[in-house]
Design a protein around this motif. Structure first.
Motif, mmCIF file in Angstrom:
data_model
loop_
_atom_site.group_PDB
_atom_site.id
_atom_site.type_symbol
_atom_site.label_atom_id
_atom_site.label_comp_id
_atom_site.label_asym_id
_atom_site.label_seq_id
_atom_site.Cartn_x
_atom_site.Cartn_y
_atom_site.Cartn_z
ATOM 1 N N LEU A 19 0.736 -1.138 -0.202
ATOM 2 C CA LEU A 19 -0.036 -0.075 0.053
ATOM 3 C C LEU A 19 0.934 1.279 0.044
ATOM 4 N N LEU A 20 2.111 1.178 0.877
ATOM 5 C CA LEU A 20 2.913 2.374 0.564
ATOM 6 C C LEU A 20 3.587 2.424 -0.787
ATOM 7 N N MET A 23 0.941 4.394 -2.783
ATOM 8 C CA MET A 23 0.926 5.558 -2.428
ATOM 9 C C MET A 23 1.917 6.617 -2.977
ATOM 10 N N ALA A 26 0.730 6.957 -6.484
ATOM 11 C CA ALA A 26 -0.088 7.853 -6.679
ATOM 12 C C ALA A 26 0.572 9.277 -6.538
ATOM 13 N N LEU A 27 1.510 9.667 -5.456
ATOM 14 C CA LEU A 27 2.204 10.938 -5.466
ATOM 15 C C LEU A 27 2.921 11.383 -6.729
ATOM 16 N N LEU A 43 -4.497 6.796 -4.825
ATOM 17 C CA LEU A 43 -4.266 7.374 -3.433
ATOM 18 C C LEU A 43 -5.236 7.005 -2.433
ATOM 19 N N SER A 44 -6.493 7.412 -2.725
ATOM 20 C CA SER A 44 -7.765 7.307 -1.954
ATOM 21 C C SER A 44 -7.861 5.750 -1.432
ATOM 22 N N SER A 46 -5.706 3.456 -1.697
ATOM 23 C CA SER A 46 -4.565 2.677 -0.659
ATOM 24 C C SER A 46 -5.203 3.072 0.740
ATOM 25 N N TRP A 47 -5.298 4.427 0.866
ATOM 26 C CA TRP A 47 -5.581 4.983 2.183
ATOM 27 C C TRP A 47 -6.593 4.342 2.830
#
Length: 256
Positions: A19-20, A23, A26-27, A43-44, A46-47
């Motif tokens: 998941l990191l 993310m 996504a960034l 990002l959404s 994964s969070w």
């Protein structure tokens, strides 16, 4: 080399690293590309998944079906061997012996000692190779058992196996076809039993280190995300991946 590669790839596929990485992707999309919508979606999600995997109701719901396969062993049938499988460990001679057993290892050893006390005359067998430490996993666990009162003459150390499949093969050479208690984490036991039975052995399941909580909890323990419950999700995912790989290998785990 293959073992290290397997561990590395498996580690990346665990919930937190995976998941990191998503993310981070996504960034990168948000900061350096025009794919803004894709970045926001990744990002959404994964969070959201990181949050869900960190909540007790979700994490323990994932883990409980695996752990409930075998009940805590309370029998007293005579056995000559109690096999305790290796797990996480380190070795620092300045620490208390039990502090060198990390995570799943200490509960396995303590359950093994409990079974030893309930089965006078049995031998305790510890498995696990040496990693980056000066002492093997098996020897480290054996020293903890010895510090808890198990005589050294009743301890057998198998310090060559690097994984559960190799542990089963080594135990087969020592024990043969006689029944024995197999002690490992409750979430690891179903997969371990398949490896040992594939060797033609007769293991009696003795689960330790149950993690999925069924007793009442405070409301804040249930609704607040926690690293502990994230680790429960990780164990469920790890054993699911391990079982899938075991089934894909198929006949390769069976006695030749």
């Amino acid at each position: 080399m293959l073992f290290n590669l397997k561990k590395f790839i498996g580690g990346i596929m665990m919930p937190l690293p995976a998941l990191l990485l998503l993310m981070a992707l996504a960034l990168l999309l948000l900061w350096f590309t025009r794919w803004q919508k894709s970045g926001k979606v990744i990002l959404s999600l994964s969070w959201l998944f990181l949050l869900l995997f960190s909540l007790q109701p979700v994490a323990d719901r994932l883990l409980r079906p695996i752990e409930s396969t075998y009940a805590t062993y309370r029998g007293h049938d005579p056995v000559n061997y109690i096999v305790v499988l290796g797990g996480g460990y380190t070795f620092n001679p300045d620490w208390a012996p039990s502090s060198n057993l990390i995570g799943n290892s200490l509960p396995r050893v303590t359950e093994g000692v409990r079974q030893y006390l309930a089965h006078p005359g049995a031998k305790m067998v510890f498995t696990g190779a040496r990693g980056a430490n000066t002492l093997s996993n098996a020897e480290t666990a054996a020293r903890v058992a010895e510090s808890l009162g198990v005589p050294r003459r009743d301890i057998v150390v198998l310090d060559r196996p690097v994984d559960t499949e190799q542990e089963a093969a080594q135990v087969a050479k020592l024990i043969g076809r006689q029944p024995f208690l197999l002690v490992t984490s409750a979430n690891h036991l179903p997969r371990a039993m398949r490896f040992f039975e594939a060797q033609g052995l007769r293991p009696i399941p003795a689960p330790a280190n149950q993690l999925a909580i069924t007793s009442p909890l405070n409301i804040w323990d249930r609704v607040l995300p926690s690293a502990m419950f994230l680790s429960h999700s990780e164990r469920a995912w790890y054993e699911t991946l391990g079982s899938l790989w075991q089934r894909l290998k198929g006949d390769s785990v069976k006695v030749k």
